[in-house]
Enzyme design. Structure first.
Site, PDB file in Angstrom:
ATOM      1  N   CYS A 207       0.879  -1.178   0.000  1.00  0.00           N
ATOM      2  CA  CYS A 207       0.000   0.000   0.000  1.00  0.00           C
ATOM      3  C   CYS A 207       0.913   1.224   0.000  1.00  0.00           C
ATOM      4  CB  CYS A 207      -0.924  -0.008   1.208  1.00  0.00           C
ATOM      5  SG  CYS A 207      -1.952  -1.484   1.342  1.00  0.00           S
ATOM      6  N   GLY A 211       4.970   6.655  -1.461  1.00  0.00           N
ATOM      7  CA  GLY A 211       6.257   5.985  -1.385  1.00  0.00           C
ATOM      8  C   GLY A 211       7.194   6.385  -0.276  1.00  0.00           C
ATOM      9  N   CYS A 332      -1.517   3.470  10.878  1.00  0.00           N
ATOM     10  CA  CYS A 332      -1.293   4.678  11.684  1.00  0.00           C
ATOM     11  C   CYS A 332      -2.596   4.975  12.427  1.00  0.00           C
ATOM     12  CB  CYS A 332      -0.830   5.853  10.832  1.00  0.00           C
ATOM     13  SG  CYS A 332      -1.890   6.243   9.424  1.00  0.00           S
TER      14      CYS A 332
END
Length: 390
Positions: A207, A211, A332
């Site tokens: 995912c 980048g 996160c």
């Protein structure tokens, strides 16, 4: 603009931000920038003051207020310096009626508070985040970079991390332009280290987005091996190429996947990967220091959809691993549904897999994974786990 007019401008902006949060509209920063593009008369001090009022109100209110006035009335009841500006003068907000409701204070929306992992220090989610750098080992060492940032402090447990005061303009500097450093939260750097990527490996960032973690993996691999950045969002993935060029990570492969049919696009990689990193789509509850208005956008229904997506990604990622490979799952997010429970569900669905926990220098063990929080670790909030077969 008078001080009272600045306050009314903040109310107007908060009205737009609250509506956008409810309806899926633009982010607060976008709305603020648009507002001032249309009001060239506002000077830099005006813009700064209005922005400060807006974000003070956003950070204070855990639940989405009814409107911008309620958000600032709630704040003004704690700030006499603001309360006196509700004076009804031209371009100023009307006086506050003693019976007028104001938005209540809170760190997080009431509905999600019981879902957060037990060690989360909720008040810390309202703080301001520092700027963390990752030294790019493809081009420099920490010793090379440290003199360029005299205000920087090391981050314990992360030899390539430097921490700068909030608001430091890194991307206007030469070190960033030359690719010597990347702006990357220390928590993200922990995830990169947990992958254990080394030269010669085959690594998939499943995912990848734009980048950020892919570049950290490239540095760990020293440009040797096969590194594939995959995502379903063409626009996000397109942002990786110029970043990789600047960082000197020129051998990264990109793979655009068809959402809902990712397994088909990944078939040639089955059984090939030494490491698969899943930085899964999530609620973002761990990043609320940076995006406090995101608290007002998240709903129970959206959380349900994210949890289902995370489980689906884990399931189609598992076959990609070569014998002895490691699957690193990360979000996160600070809800147990997205972290601890997600890993438990995967292990139930996939007999023969197990979680392994190695010391990472920061964070706390949580379930069969690891938890980083702003209050405990000074990083964005993350849950991650390392999964292996056999």
């Amino acid at each position: 603009m008078t001080p009272a007019a600045r306050l009314q401008a903040a109310i107007d902006l908060l009205d737009a931000i609250i509506a956008a949060a409810r309806d899926g509209g633009p982010a607060a920063d976008t709305l603020i920038a648009r507002y001032f593009r249309e009001r060239r008369y506002a000077g830099s001090k005006d813009r700064r003051a209005v922005r400060d009022h807006v974000y003070a109100a956003i950070r204070r209110a855990g639940d989405r207020p009814d409107d911008g006035r309620a958000a600032l009335v709630g704040l003004a009841r704690e700030r006499p310096d603001l309360a006196v500006l509700f004076d009804g003068s031209p371009h100023a907000p009307a006086p506050i009626d003693p019976a007028e409701p104001g938005a209540p204070a809170g760190a997080v929306p009431g509905w999600i508070a019981p879902l957060l992992a037990a060690p989360v220090e909720q008040d810390a989610l309202l703080g301001r985040a520092p700027i963390d750098l990752r030294v790019n080992r493809l081009k420099a060492t920490p010793a090379d970079v440290a003199p360029l940032f005299p205000q920087a402090q090391p981050v314990p447990g992360l030899p390539d991390a430097l921490r700068l005061p909030e608001g430091t303009a890194v991307e206007q500097g030469e070190a960033w332009a030359l690719g010597l450093v990347e702006v990357q939260d220390a928590g993200s750097q922990v995830l990169g280290a947990a992958c254990g990527a080394r030269p010669g490996m085959t690594v998939i960032d499943l995912c990848a987005g734009a980048g950020g973690k892919t570049l950290a993996l490239a540095a760990a691999m020293g440009g040797k091996g096969r590194l594939i950045a995959a995502d379903t969002n063409r626009a996000r993935l397109a942002r990786l190429s110029p970043r990789a060029q600047r960082a000197g990570a020129i051998s990264i492969e990109t793979l655009l996947l068809d959402e809902g049919h990712e397994a088909q696009g990944l078939e040639p990689l089955i059984g090939q990967a030494d490491v698969v990193l899943i930085d899964a789509p999530c609620s973002g509850t761990g990043t609320w220091r940076r995006n406090p208005e995101a608290r007002w956008r998240l709903t129970a229904a959206r959380l349900d959809r994210l949890v289902a997506t995370q489980a689906r990604i884990l399931d189609f990622a598992a076959p990609l691993l070569a014998p002895g490979g490691r699957l690193v799952y990360a979000v996160c997010a600070l809800t147990d549904r997205e972290g601890r429970d997600q890993v438990d569900g995967f292990l139930t669905r996939h007999p023969g897999w197990r979680a392994v926990q190695g010391a990472v220098g920061v964070g706390r063990a949580h379930g069969r994974g690891w938890l980083l929080t702003p209050g405990h670790d000074g990083t964005d909030g993350f849950f991650f786990a390392t999964l292996v077969h056999g």
